[in-house]
Design a protein around this motif. Structure first.
Motif, PDB file in Angstrom:
ATOM      1  N   TYR A  31       0.715  -1.076   0.048  1.00  9.73           N
ATOM      2  CA  TYR A  31       0.149  -0.017   0.041  1.00  9.73           C
ATOM      3  C   TYR A  31       0.752   1.223  -0.055  1.00  9.73           C
ATOM      4  N   CYS A  32       2.272   1.109  -0.302  1.00 12.04           N
ATOM      5  CA  CYS A  32       3.164   2.267  -0.420  1.00 12.04           C
ATOM      6  C   CYS A  32       2.560   3.525  -1.343  1.00 12.04           C
ATOM      7  N   TYR A  33       2.344   4.618  -0.498  1.00  7.67           N
ATOM      8  CA  TYR A  33       1.768   5.718  -1.184  1.00  7.67           C
ATOM      9  C   TYR A  33       2.955   6.484  -1.938  1.00  7.67           C
ATOM     10  N   TYR A  34       3.993   6.263  -1.506  1.00  7.40           N
ATOM     11  CA  TYR A  34       5.309   7.000  -2.359  1.00  7.40           C
ATOM     12  C   TYR A  34       5.628   6.058  -3.320  1.00  7.40           C
ATOM     13  N   ASN A  35       5.267   4.999  -3.592  1.00  8.91           N
ATOM     14  CA  ASN A  35       5.582   4.081  -4.697  1.00  8.91           C
ATOM     15  C   ASN A  35       5.924   4.769  -6.052  1.00  8.91           C
ATOM     16  N   GLU A  36       4.756   5.544  -6.292  1.00  8.95           N
ATOM     17  CA  GLU A  36       5.035   6.020  -7.704  1.00  8.95           C
ATOM     18  C   GLU A  36       6.229   7.013  -7.897  1.00  8.95           C
ATOM     19  N   SER A  37       6.347   7.759  -6.854  1.00 12.19           N
ATOM     20  CA  SER A  37       7.474   8.813  -7.038  1.00 12.19           C
ATOM     21  C   SER A  37       8.811   8.002  -6.738  1.00 12.19           C
ATOM     22  N   MET A  38       8.785   7.165  -6.120  1.00 12.46           N
ATOM     23  CA  MET A  38      10.209   6.327  -6.160  1.00 12.46           C
ATOM     24  C   MET A  38      10.644   5.835  -7.485  1.00 12.46           C
ATOM     25  N   GLU A  39       9.816   5.676  -8.277  1.00 16.29           N
ATOM     26  CA  GLU A  39      10.184   5.243  -9.647  1.00 16.29           C
ATOM     27  C   GLU A  39      10.561   6.407 -10.642  1.00 16.29           C
ATOM     28  N   LYS A  40      10.391   7.604 -10.344  1.00 18.63           N
ATOM     29  CA  LYS A  40      10.242   8.312 -11.352  1.00 18.63           C
ATOM     30  C   LYS A  40      11.710   9.219 -11.556  1.00 18.63           C
ATOM     31  N   ALA A  41      12.442   9.082 -10.226  1.00 19.07           N
ATOM     32  CA  ALA A  41      13.610  10.022 -10.036  1.00 19.07           C
ATOM     33  C   ALA A  41      14.763   9.172  -9.254  1.00 19.07           C
ATOM     34  N   SER A  42      15.991   9.782  -9.440  1.00 19.98           N
ATOM     35  CA  SER A  42      17.220   9.556  -8.711  1.00 19.98           C
ATOM     36  C   SER A  42      17.265  10.249  -7.277  1.00 19.98           C
ATOM     37  N   HIS A 278      12.671  12.965  -2.946  1.00 21.83           N
ATOM     38  CA  HIS A 278      14.169  12.243  -2.861  1.00 21.83           C
ATOM     39  C   HIS A 278      15.119  12.837  -3.721  1.00 21.83           C
ATOM     40  N   ASP A 279      14.650  13.483  -5.097  1.00 24.57           N
ATOM     41  CA  ASP A 279      15.297  13.826  -5.888  1.00 24.57           C
ATOM     42  C   ASP A 279      15.627  15.435  -5.632  1.00 24.57           C
ATOM     43  N   GLY A 280      15.050  16.017  -4.792  1.00 19.78           N
ATOM     44  CA  GLY A 280      15.325  17.423  -4.389  1.00 19.78           C
ATOM     45  C   GLY A 280      14.235  18.366  -4.729  1.00 19.78           C
ATOM     46  N   THR A 281      13.106  17.783  -5.266  1.00 18.49           N
ATOM     47  CA  THR A 281      11.877  18.619  -5.656  1.00 18.49           C
ATOM     48  C   THR A 281      10.950  18.895  -4.398  1.00 18.49           C
ATOM     49  N   PHE A 282      10.639  20.413  -4.438  1.00 16.96           N
ATOM     50  CA  PHE A 282      10.009  20.839  -3.467  1.00 16.96           C
ATOM     51  C   PHE A 282       8.502  20.623  -3.609  1.00 16.96           C
ATOM     52  N   VAL A 283       7.829  20.095  -2.879  1.00 18.28           N
ATOM     53  CA  VAL A 283       6.206  19.937  -3.179  1.00 18.28           C
ATOM     54  C   VAL A 283       5.313  20.314  -1.762  1.00 18.28           C
ATOM     55  N   PRO A 284       4.052  20.788  -1.750  1.00 19.83           N
ATOM     56  CA  PRO A 284       3.371  21.198  -0.618  1.00 19.83           C
ATOM     57  C   PRO A 284       3.512  20.067   0.185  1.00 19.83           C
ATOM     58  N   CYS A 285       3.274  18.830  -0.108  1.00 17.84           N
ATOM     59  CA  CYS A 285       3.108  17.471   0.680  1.00 17.84           C
ATOM     60  C   CYS A 285       3.672  16.384  -0.123  1.00 17.84           C
ATOM     61  N   ASP A 286       4.179  15.145   0.282  1.00 19.12           N
ATOM     62  CA  ASP A 286       4.479  14.241  -0.187  1.00 19.12           C
ATOM     63  C   ASP A 286       3.634  13.476  -0.966  1.00 19.12           C
ATOM     64  N   MET A 287       2.523  13.500  -0.273  1.00 15.42           N
ATOM     65  CA  MET A 287       1.016  12.969  -1.185  1.00 15.42           C
ATOM     66  C   MET A 287       0.547  13.793  -2.207  1.00 15.42           C
ATOM     67  N   LEU A 288       1.151  14.991  -2.668  1.00 19.19           N
ATOM     68  CA  LEU A 288       0.803  15.779  -3.553  1.00 19.19           C
ATOM     69  C   LEU A 288       2.099  15.949  -4.599  1.00 19.19           C
ATOM     70  N   PRO A 289       2.741  15.083  -5.040  1.00 18.70           N
ATOM     71  CA  PRO A 289       4.032  15.039  -5.731  1.00 18.70           C
ATOM     72  C   PRO A 289       3.840  15.589  -6.897  1.00 18.70           C
TER      73      PRO A 289
END
Length: 376
Positions: A31-42, A278-289
């Motif tokens: 159920y990892c909500y961060y899963n999609e963000s993990m795959e997109k960047a280094s 994790h790639d240094g991108t600023f977002v309001p919340c990590d659930m709003l990547p």
């Protein structure tokens, strides 16, 4: 400093910066909500994180929360922690708990690492391996529980989060017995697997049904009473049960609304916190990547925090009456609701200004009516 076009009333810097140190993880939870963000960047390099912590210290940020991925997977983890401390900040950690050992504890004993540590949160999703390991990889339970006990034994400020899903909703009493009576925690927090990240692909196997959620709500209310409020939640079945009970009581008294509700005002995080992927991108919340606000080394976090349109969009939600939304326009209960987490809303509806069905009182009444009709 205060920027001329800063959002009205906002503090000059966030109280907490939530930092996802890595997109790598030794587990692949269902159920990892961060899963999609993990795959997109280094992952960002050590030097860039160190420079960023200097920036945070220079503008007066006081706290950071370290997560991932799995933060302990980074070999430079304690180098980064020392930089946080050097720049006069406190820190907390979110971890799956499986990579902690005696050597980790020895590292924490150095310098001011223990002194500046606010908490370590470990995820436990069952009272035994057969349950926990259904939503997390095999053999993860024994390691997580062993290391939870290790941290507790050495008086670390350890907490536990239980994510309720189809595999553990009927194990909650046993989980409470394990964590509070056996391990000796002061309490634990709960939330719920939602339609984000990994759960998009595995939803039927992990996300609660209406009947399961109702059972979880009843169990958690009973457990919270049994343990004198030591089970907590900001979202999920327990939070939902508390909200619905309060609304029921107010309606029974003839009230038509609740102070501070009736608008999309559930999210207060964007007034005190900002997140960094994790790639240094600023977002309001990590659930709003997808609401990108800049990047480490390219954008001032202070200016992004005060002025960026994407975080201000989330802040402005609290001014929008639910009665203006198509789905709430004819609802007699809109004055009792807050719309729900914007991250959940975005994941489920594809739009920021909408409602999460799980916090909708009218939806709750419909579910209750359907369940009662089924039982009768």
């Amino acid at each position: 400093m205060r920027y001329p076009n800063a959002y009205p009333g906002i503090m000059t810097v966030p109280e907490t910066v939530e930092i996802n140190l890595t997109g790598k993880c030794n587990l692949h939870c269902r159920y990892c909500y961060y899963n999609e963000s993990m795959e997109k960047a280094s992952d960002l390099s050590t030097d860039k994180w160190l420079g960023f912590f200097e920036e945070l210290g220079s503008i007066g940020v006081r706290k950071v929360r370290l997560s991932g991925g799995e933060p302990f997977i980074r070999k430079d983890f304690f180098i980064l922690v020392d930089s946080i401390i050097k720049n006069k900040m406190r820190y907390s950690i979110l971890t799956n708990g499986t990579l902690i050992d005696d050597l980790t504890l020895a590292e924490f004993a150095k310098g001011k690492r223990r002194l500046r540590l606010d908490s370590i949160q470990i995820s436990i999703d069952g009272s035994k391996a057969e349950i926990h390991d259904k939503s997390r990889p095999p053999q993860s339970f024994d390691k997580a529980l062993q290391n939870l006990r290790l941290l507790k034994q050495h008086n670390f400020p350890v907490t536990v989060r239980v994510t309720i899903n189809r595999h553990n909703f009927d194990d909650l009493e046993n989980i409470a017995t394990l964590l509070i009576d056996d391990v000796g925690l002061d309490g634990f927090s709960t939330n719920e697997a939602d339609y984000q990240g990994s759960a998009r692909c595995q939803g039927q196997d992990i996300i609660l049904t209406v009947e399961e959620r109702k059972q979880a709500m009843a169990s958690l209310v009973a457990l919270n009473k049994k343990y004198d409020g030591r089970v907590s939640a900001q979202a999920g079945p327990l939070a939902r049960a508390s909200m619905m009970e309060e609304v029921n009581e107010r309606i029974a008294r003839g009230e038509k609304n609740m102070p501070g509700r009736g608008k999309l005002c559930s999210c207060g995080g964007v007034f005190t916190k900002i997140a960094v992927l994790h790639d240094g991108t600023f977002v309001p919340c990590d659930m709003l990547p997808n609401l990108v606000m800049g990047r480490i080394g390219e954008t001032s976090l202070e200016e992004a925090w005060q002025t960026h349109p994407n975080i201000n969009l989330v802040r402005e939600r609290r001014k929008i009456p639910l009665s203006e939304l198509e789905e709430c326009r004819d609802c007699p209960y809109s004055g009792f609701c807050t719309g729900g987490c914007p991250g959940s809303v975005m994941a489920k509806t594809g739009k920021l200004n909408g409602i999460d069905p799980l916090v909708c009182y009218r939806r709750y009444l419909e579910e209750e009516a359907h369940l009662n009709a089924t039982l009768n």
